[in-house]
Design a protein around this motif. Sequence first.
Motif, mmCIF file in Angstrom:
data_model
loop_
_atom_site.group_PDB
_atom_site.id
_atom_site.type_symbol
_atom_site.label_atom_id
_atom_site.label_comp_id
_atom_site.label_asym_id
_atom_site.label_seq_id
_atom_site.Cartn_x
_atom_site.Cartn_y
_atom_site.Cartn_z
ATOM 1 N N ALA A 251 -6.286 8.556 -1.784
ATOM 2 C CA ALA A 251 -6.341 8.606 -0.134
ATOM 3 C C ALA A 251 -7.014 9.766 -0.045
ATOM 4 C CB ALA A 251 -4.918 9.308 0.115
ATOM 5 N N LEU A 252 -7.591 10.919 -0.731
ATOM 6 C CA LEU A 252 -8.635 11.801 -0.123
ATOM 7 C C LEU A 252 -9.897 11.166 -0.514
ATOM 8 C CD1 LEU A 252 -7.092 14.852 -2.277
ATOM 9 C CD2 LEU A 252 -7.504 14.857 -0.009
ATOM 10 N N VAL B 19 -7.100 11.358 9.619
ATOM 11 C CA VAL B 19 -5.759 11.881 9.145
ATOM 12 C C VAL B 19 -5.360 10.719 7.878
ATOM 13 C CG1 VAL B 19 -4.981 13.022 10.931
ATOM 14 C CG2 VAL B 19 -4.495 10.715 10.833
ATOM 15 N N GLY B 20 -4.319 11.346 6.935
ATOM 16 C CA GLY B 20 -3.881 10.348 6.045
ATOM 17 C C GLY B 20 -2.388 10.546 5.730
ATOM 18 N N THR C 169 0.946 -1.250 0.042
ATOM 19 C CA THR C 169 0.154 -0.116 0.100
ATOM 20 C C THR C 169 0.765 0.974 -0.110
ATOM 21 O OG1 THR C 169 -1.958 1.045 0.952
ATOM 22 C CG2 THR C 169 -0.281 0.244 2.397
ATOM 23 N N ASP C 170 0.429 2.130 -0.494
ATOM 24 C CA ASP C 170 1.125 3.664 -0.624
ATOM 25 C C ASP C 170 0.468 4.802 -0.012
ATOM 26 O OD1 ASP C 170 3.717 3.296 -2.271
ATOM 27 O OD2 ASP C 170 2.123 1.860 -3.011
ATOM 28 N N ALA C 171 -0.637 4.476 0.719
ATOM 29 C CA ALA C 171 -1.610 5.562 1.519
ATOM 30 C C ALA C 171 -1.968 4.891 2.937
ATOM 31 C CB ALA C 171 -2.475 6.249 0.738
ATOM 32 N N LEU C 172 -2.203 5.664 3.881
ATOM 33 C CA LEU C 172 -2.686 4.955 4.951
ATOM 34 C C LEU C 172 -3.745 6.150 5.618
ATOM 35 C CD1 LEU C 172 0.137 3.718 7.190
ATOM 36 C CD2 LEU C 172 -1.574 2.294 5.854
ATOM 37 N N VAL C 173 -4.825 5.719 5.971
ATOM 38 C CA VAL C 173 -5.847 6.755 6.491
ATOM 39 C C VAL C 173 -6.360 6.173 7.861
ATOM 40 C CG1 VAL C 173 -8.218 7.523 6.171
ATOM 41 C CG2 VAL C 173 -6.568 7.565 4.490
#
Length: 235
Positions: free
Chosen positions: A128-129, A110-111, A78-82
């Motif tokens: 991600a948004l 948060v991300g 993965t390349d984004a965390l939220v």
Amino acid sequence: MRIRRVVTTRAGGVSAKPYDSFNLGPHVGDDPEAVSANRRRLARDLKLPEDHVVWMEQVHGRTVTVVDGPRTTPAEATDALVTTQPGLAIAVLVADCVPVLLADPEAGVVGAVHAGRVGARVGVLPAALQAMKDAGARMNRIEVLLGPSVCGQCYEVPPDMQADVDKHLPGSASRTRSGKTGLDLRAGLWEQLAAIGVNKIGIDPRCTVEDRSLFSHRREGTTGRLAALTWVDPA
């Protein structure tokens, strides 16, 4: 809610050259014990339990993982965390790519995004948004930090690569100091955010290639990774 953001440098750790010294990346050839010691120190300095700092197995894609609790292993591929969990720090590792930290303080979402050339091109930041929006965030409330990365004057790429990236990430084309074709990913990401309706955007102006207090793969080849982290302070 209070949002915390931290960007590390290469100083203050135990890793030996060429990873000296606060390398937080376990995938670059460094002694695993040194990386573990550096990560323990980071958690201690942030006053967080080790499993409350969540890492990613970054793959230069656009996958987003929603984290709902502490983890002892990185989020896979993965390349984004939220997250919406207070006190849970989400981290991105870089050494020239753009670390993007996102927050809606009112919603407590948060991300953290790893936006290198490939990820930025394929839309990891909009993905991600969207995940943040699904978790209750609103675009007009989101605050963004575009962290230190290679700048447009240092990031030389072939003309066809520049044209391809700029087609998918308008505003990213640049010229290097030597007049060659280049990329300024932060500029392109800024335009992408503005087009989506995010206008609270801060930029850390440091260039990882120029600033020797930061890790840079383009400058050094084999080197460590710095971290950018964000979380909702539960206090």
